[in-house]
Scaffold this motif. Structure first.
Motif: not given
Lengths: 97, 370
Positions: B162-172, B202-216
């Motif tokens: 699964v490739v992760l981006s802004r669109h699906n990082l909240d669904q990890v 890139i602008n559509d896919l790039m998550p915020t750092v906070e979103q990334m941290k939550r997903a991680l």
């Protein structure tokens, strides 16, 4: 990964995991472990141990065979470490009876 | 025997390549925003016939290749797939099908297994149909879930990617649960990288750092819960790291990728480096390509490096990072990967992280944008 040490009992029978196989590579002149998305080049000791991981032998039997061949006071500890590591990496699994 | 010396080397730096990825076709039913195929796709008319692939596999086996990825586009839509798998297996090469799953039926899997197929890597875009459609630009989510069922029934080892981006990082969390219900033993959660087509979005896919941290955090919690029942890996997002990764394990050290028209590459994205020209297997032997071709030799060793890489004590660990990323951001492929905090171009990576407004324009792969 916390259950690995506990789950490796003396009477656990080990096998290569489903989708994992060992092959002798004529180009590199060594055994290799092939599995989805990963290749592991094995040294002699590792391939000797994994040769005994055949879905029939238990941990104790593997140890006994190696102990009959090699006098090495750290064999027991080293074997446990190696098998645990191989289990965690998914190279081998415990046969469920 | 000193068992204390039982250590295995994983993909060491040696002169033999391990993995061959054949992009049999660029035709694909999906139109993903981050497609990893080159920017210029190969048309069906220019795809190589199976007999050329069979010869490539013969040559690859002699060169030390032990694993072969049958990839695309969608490899199931390539007519000669069966014979290619058969040939690889006859050379004792481990075979892996990298598929969207579209077109995977019980009958088809059985055929491929009888040819010698050993494992499947399947992609999934999301845990839900709406997001899957945003990412893939088409409504094939249900078909892919069916294909996952099919793959499960086949008893082949299945890796879900699964490739992760802004669109699906909240669904990890949901994605991991979904993988569990399909009995998946290996799950790769790979953050989108911005080398090729993904850079257009890139602008559509790039998550915020906070979103990334939550997903991680969700990933780490789930991973420890699952233990050995599922191997989950998390492929980091280059842009959010302070030091670069050893891209492809180093330039032309382990992999060969071949496009549908026979262009040989050391990595999927290599053609984005416009200053290099890549050899074609119609013109050269694979042995020549690997050992002698200028493109494959260009970034081997460290003679090509500039500062800060040249004197860096990590140069043998990360090889200066990704050559494609260096070229795409700085215009010079021998610069340090700009994701490295020591790179003089690092600020250019940082500035793309500050974009937090999703773009309204999405470029979908392989079709005219509407």
């Amino acid at each position: 990964m916390t259950d690995s040490l506990d789950s490796l009992q003396k009477d656990s029978i080990l096998t290569l995991s489903s989708g994992v196989r060992m092959k002798y590579d004529e180009v590199r002149e060594c055994n290799m472990l092939l599995m989805p998305e990963c290749v592991v080049k094995l040294n002699n000791s590792a391939s000797e141990v994994l040769d005994l991981v055949d879905g029939k032998r238990s941990v104790a039997q593997i140890y006994a065979e190696l102990a009959s061949l090699y006098e090495d006071e750290t064999l027991h500890k080293d074997l446990a470490e190696f098998l645990t590591d191989a289990l965690v990496r998914g190279w081998i699994e415990i046969v469920q009876s | 025997m000193r068992l204390s010396k039982v250590k295995t080397e994983i993909k060491p730096k040696i002169e033999y390549p391990y993995t061959l990825t054949l992009e049999l076709t660029h035709r694909c039913p999906l139109h993903c925003l981050y497609c990893s195929n080159p920017l210029e796709l190969v048309n069906k008319e220019n795809e190589l016939p199976p007999e050329i692939w069979l010869s490539v596999i013969e040559q690859a086996a002699k060169l030390g290749i032990v694993e072969c990825n049958l990839s695309g586009g969608e490899p199931l839509s390539y007519k000669g797939l069966d014979s290619v798998i058969e040939k690889a297996r006859s050379k004792d090469i481990f075979t892996n099908l990298i598929t969207s799953g579209v077109g995977l039926t019980d009958r088809r899997v059985a055929q491929l297994v009888s040819c010698g197929l050993e494992s499947i890597q399947m992609s999934l875009q999301s845990a839900n149909v709406e997001t899957a459609q945003i990412i893939a630009g088409t409504d094939l989510h249900a078909a892919k879930l069916q294909a996952l069922e099919t793959a499960k029934r086949s008893n082949l080892p299945v890796t879900l990617n699964v490739v992760l981006s802004r669109h699906n990082l909240d669904q990890v969390g949901e994605i991991i649960e979904l993988a569990k219900t399909f009995g998946i033993r290996r799950l790769e959660l790979a953050n989108a990288q911005y080398y090729g087509f993904a850079l257009s979005n890139i602008n559509d896919l790039m998550p915020t750092v906070e979103q990334m941290k939550r997903a991680l955090a969700v990933y780490e919690q789930k991973k420890s819960q699952l233990g050995r029942t599922m191997q989950i890996s998390w492929v980091i997002a280059d842009y959010l790291e302070a030091s670069p990764k050893a891209c492809m394990g180093g330039w032309a050290r382990q992999h060969i990728i071949i496009t549908p028209e026979g262009t040989a590459l050391p990595c999927h994205a290599a053609q984005s480096i416009k200053t290099l020209s890549f050899p074609n297997i119609g013109e050269h032997s694979l042995d020549f390509i690997w050992k002698e071709s200028p493109a494959f030799n260009f970034f081997r060793g460290n003679e090509w490096m500039q500062e800060p890489c040249r004197s860096c004590d990590k140069r043998e660990l990360d090889y200066g990072g990704c050559r494609c990323q260096a070229f795409l951001i700085t215009g010079d492929a021998s610069q340090a990967d700009p994701v490295c905090s020591l790179s003089p171009h690092h600020h250019m990576v940082q500035s793309s992280l500050n974009v937090s407004i999703p773009t309204q324009e999405r470029l979908y792969r392989g079709r005219v944008n509407t």
